[in-house]
Design a protein around this motif. Sequence first.
Motif, PDB file in Angstrom:
ATOM      1  N   THR A 194       0.757  -1.075   0.144  1.00 20.35           N
ATOM      2  CA  THR A 194       0.053  -0.035  -0.184  1.00 20.35           C
ATOM      3  C   THR A 194       0.976   1.233  -0.009  1.00 20.35           C
ATOM      4  N   VAL A 195       0.475   2.371  -0.950  1.00 19.58           N
ATOM      5  CA  VAL A 195       1.296   3.605  -0.784  1.00 19.58           C
ATOM      6  C   VAL A 195       0.952   4.289   0.117  1.00 19.58           C
ATOM      7  N   VAL A 196       1.318   4.667   1.148  1.00 21.58           N
ATOM      8  CA  VAL A 196       0.923   5.271   2.339  1.00 21.58           C
ATOM      9  C   VAL A 196       1.880   6.661   2.389  1.00 21.58           C
ATOM     10  N   GLY A 197       1.398   7.717   2.465  1.00 21.91           N
ATOM     11  CA  GLY A 197       1.792   9.128   2.547  1.00 21.91           C
ATOM     12  C   GLY A 197       1.300   9.702   3.869  1.00 21.91           C
ATOM     13  N   ALA A 198       1.758  10.818   4.071  1.00 23.02           N
ATOM     14  CA  ALA A 198       0.852  11.785   5.092  1.00 23.02           C
ATOM     15  C   ALA A 198      -0.416  12.070   4.847  1.00 23.02           C
ATOM     16  N   VAL A 199      -1.048  12.003   3.711  1.00 24.17           N
ATOM     17  CA  VAL A 199      -2.201  12.180   3.235  1.00 24.17           C
ATOM     18  C   VAL A 199      -2.680  11.135   2.249  1.00 24.17           C
ATOM     19  N   GLY A 200      -1.904  10.199   1.762  1.00 25.25           N
ATOM     20  CA  GLY A 200      -2.312   9.293   0.597  1.00 25.25           C
ATOM     21  C   GLY A 200      -2.703   8.019   1.224  1.00 25.25           C
ATOM     22  N   GLY A 201      -3.170   7.068   0.018  1.00 22.72           N
ATOM     23  CA  GLY A 201      -3.029   5.877   0.405  1.00 22.72           C
ATOM     24  C   GLY A 201      -4.389   5.278  -0.452  1.00 22.72           C
ATOM     25  N   SER A 202      -4.251   4.036  -0.889  1.00 27.24           N
ATOM     26  CA  SER A 202      -5.318   3.287  -1.743  1.00 27.24           C
ATOM     27  C   SER A 202      -5.443   1.884  -1.406  1.00 27.24           C
ATOM     28  N   LYS A 203      -6.306   1.219  -2.352  1.00 26.52           N
ATOM     29  CA  LYS A 203      -6.460  -0.402  -1.981  1.00 26.52           C
ATOM     30  C   LYS A 203      -4.964  -0.729  -2.461  1.00 26.52           C
ATOM     31  N   PRO A 204      -4.543  -1.816  -1.899  1.00 24.32           N
ATOM     32  CA  PRO A 204      -3.019  -2.296  -2.489  1.00 24.32           C
ATOM     33  C   PRO A 204      -2.925  -2.742  -3.851  1.00 24.32           C
ATOM     34  N   ASP A 205      -3.801  -3.759  -4.326  1.00 25.85           N
ATOM     35  CA  ASP A 205      -3.527  -4.368  -5.515  1.00 25.85           C
ATOM     36  C   ASP A 205      -3.920  -3.180  -6.667  1.00 25.85           C
ATOM     37  N   GLU A 206      -4.882  -2.293  -6.429  1.00 24.28           N
ATOM     38  CA  GLU A 206      -5.192  -1.200  -7.298  1.00 24.28           C
ATOM     39  C   GLU A 206      -3.943  -0.323  -7.546  1.00 24.28           C
TER      40      GLU A 206
ATOM     41  N   ARG B 168      -0.886  -0.697  -7.033  1.00 23.56           N
ATOM     42  CA  ARG B 168       0.192  -1.609  -7.861  1.00 23.56           C
ATOM     43  C   ARG B 168       0.022  -1.504  -9.254  1.00 23.56           C
ATOM     44  N   ARG B 169      -1.235  -1.561  -9.626  1.00 15.59           N
ATOM     45  CA  ARG B 169      -1.601  -1.688 -11.038  1.00 15.59           C
ATOM     46  C   ARG B 169      -1.719  -0.541 -11.749  1.00 15.59           C
ATOM     47  N   GLY B 170      -1.792   0.613 -10.920  1.00 17.55           N
ATOM     48  CA  GLY B 170      -2.045   2.010 -11.203  1.00 17.55           C
ATOM     49  C   GLY B 170      -3.713   2.161 -11.797  1.00 17.55           C
ATOM     50  N   VAL B 171      -4.488   1.612 -11.340  1.00 12.68           N
ATOM     51  CA  VAL B 171      -5.803   1.599 -11.605  1.00 12.68           C
ATOM     52  C   VAL B 171      -6.522   2.544 -10.829  1.00 12.68           C
ATOM     53  N   LEU B 172      -7.002   3.503 -11.469  1.00 11.37           N
ATOM     54  CA  LEU B 172      -8.147   4.380 -11.059  1.00 11.37           C
ATOM     55  C   LEU B 172      -9.419   4.132 -11.194  1.00 11.37           C
ATOM     56  N   THR B 173     -10.141   3.530 -10.205  1.00 18.16           N
ATOM     57  CA  THR B 173     -11.644   3.445 -10.515  1.00 18.16           C
ATOM     58  C   THR B 173     -12.549   4.285  -9.664  1.00 18.16           C
ATOM     59  N   VAL B 174     -13.641   4.508  -9.506  1.00 22.66           N
ATOM     60  CA  VAL B 174     -14.373   5.246  -8.759  1.00 22.66           C
ATOM     61  C   VAL B 174     -14.188   4.946  -7.546  1.00 22.66           C
ATOM     62  N   SER B 175     -14.255   3.750  -7.154  1.00 18.39           N
ATOM     63  CA  SER B 175     -13.982   3.280  -5.533  1.00 18.39           C
ATOM     64  C   SER B 175     -12.959   3.900  -5.130  1.00 18.39           C
ATOM     65  N   THR B 176     -11.701   3.655  -5.958  1.00 26.51           N
ATOM     66  CA  THR B 176     -10.366   3.772  -5.391  1.00 26.51           C
ATOM     67  C   THR B 176      -9.981   5.476  -5.372  1.00 26.51           C
ATOM     68  N   ILE B 177     -11.005   6.158  -6.251  1.00 27.33           N
ATOM     69  CA  ILE B 177     -10.882   7.535  -6.196  1.00 27.33           C
ATOM     70  C   ILE B 177     -11.730   7.955  -4.761  1.00 27.33           C
ATOM     71  N   GLU B 178     -12.919   7.462  -4.620  1.00 26.79           N
ATOM     72  CA  GLU B 178     -13.570   8.163  -3.565  1.00 26.79           C
ATOM     73  C   GLU B 178     -13.083   7.565  -2.263  1.00 26.79           C
TER      74      GLU B 178
ATOM     75  N   ARG C  84      -0.804   9.346  -8.230  1.00 22.06           N
ATOM     76  CA  ARG C  84      -1.244  10.449  -7.026  1.00 22.06           C
ATOM     77  C   ARG C  84      -1.314  11.601  -7.744  1.00 22.06           C
ATOM     78  N   VAL C  85      -0.601  12.109  -8.951  1.00 25.94           N
ATOM     79  CA  VAL C  85      -0.709  13.192  -9.472  1.00 25.94           C
ATOM     80  C   VAL C  85      -2.063  13.299 -10.456  1.00 25.94           C
ATOM     81  N   GLN C  86      -2.647  12.202 -10.770  1.00 19.64           N
ATOM     82  CA  GLN C  86      -4.085  12.230 -11.383  1.00 19.64           C
ATOM     83  C   GLN C  86      -4.749  12.525 -10.319  1.00 19.64           C
ATOM     84  N   LEU C  87      -4.817  11.856  -9.184  1.00 26.42           N
ATOM     85  CA  LEU C  87      -5.986  12.311  -8.175  1.00 26.42           C
ATOM     86  C   LEU C  87      -5.877  13.609  -7.887  1.00 26.42           C
ATOM     87  N   LEU C  88      -4.705  14.426  -7.792  1.00 27.70           N
ATOM     88  CA  LEU C  88      -4.673  15.773  -7.540  1.00 27.70           C
ATOM     89  C   LEU C  88      -5.245  16.530  -8.468  1.00 27.70           C
TER      90      LEU C  88
END
Length: 128
Positions: free
Chosen positions: A18-30, A32-42, A89-93
């Motif tokens: 899992t990518v974990v930062g001061a304000v970040g973090g998502s589902k581990p498998d997604e 790693r694959r670089g997948v942005l889905t509605v659920s990972t974004i939300e 992470r840039v895409q999310l920003l």
Amino acid sequence: GRDNRGVTAKEPPRKAATVVGAVGGSKPDEVRRGVLTVSTIESDKLMQTAARVWQRKAGEAPGAWEEKVATDIYSAELGGGRRSPTLQRVQLLEISQYLEQYLWPHFSAADSSATHVLSIVTMVNEKF
């Protein structure tokens, strides 16, 4: 790796970290694959920070400037000047309109910190 007969052994699949930062973090498998889905974004902590701090409806004034938020995002999500930011992470920003709704409205040539200016430069650079 190879065994003593020169045969390449299959390595078991590795679990994604899992990518974990001061304000970040998502589902581990997604992540790693670089997948942005509605659920990972939300569900991403960065997007939750965006909703709390800078996302506004059309016509609403931008949220108050929080230097700590900008510093944390610059360090954890934008590489902090030590490494290149990750595309996801840039895409999310970008999706959250970090530059347009937060960095730029609070920019002051006389008063903005170096982190604020470098965050703007990094976000503009990543757009192109």
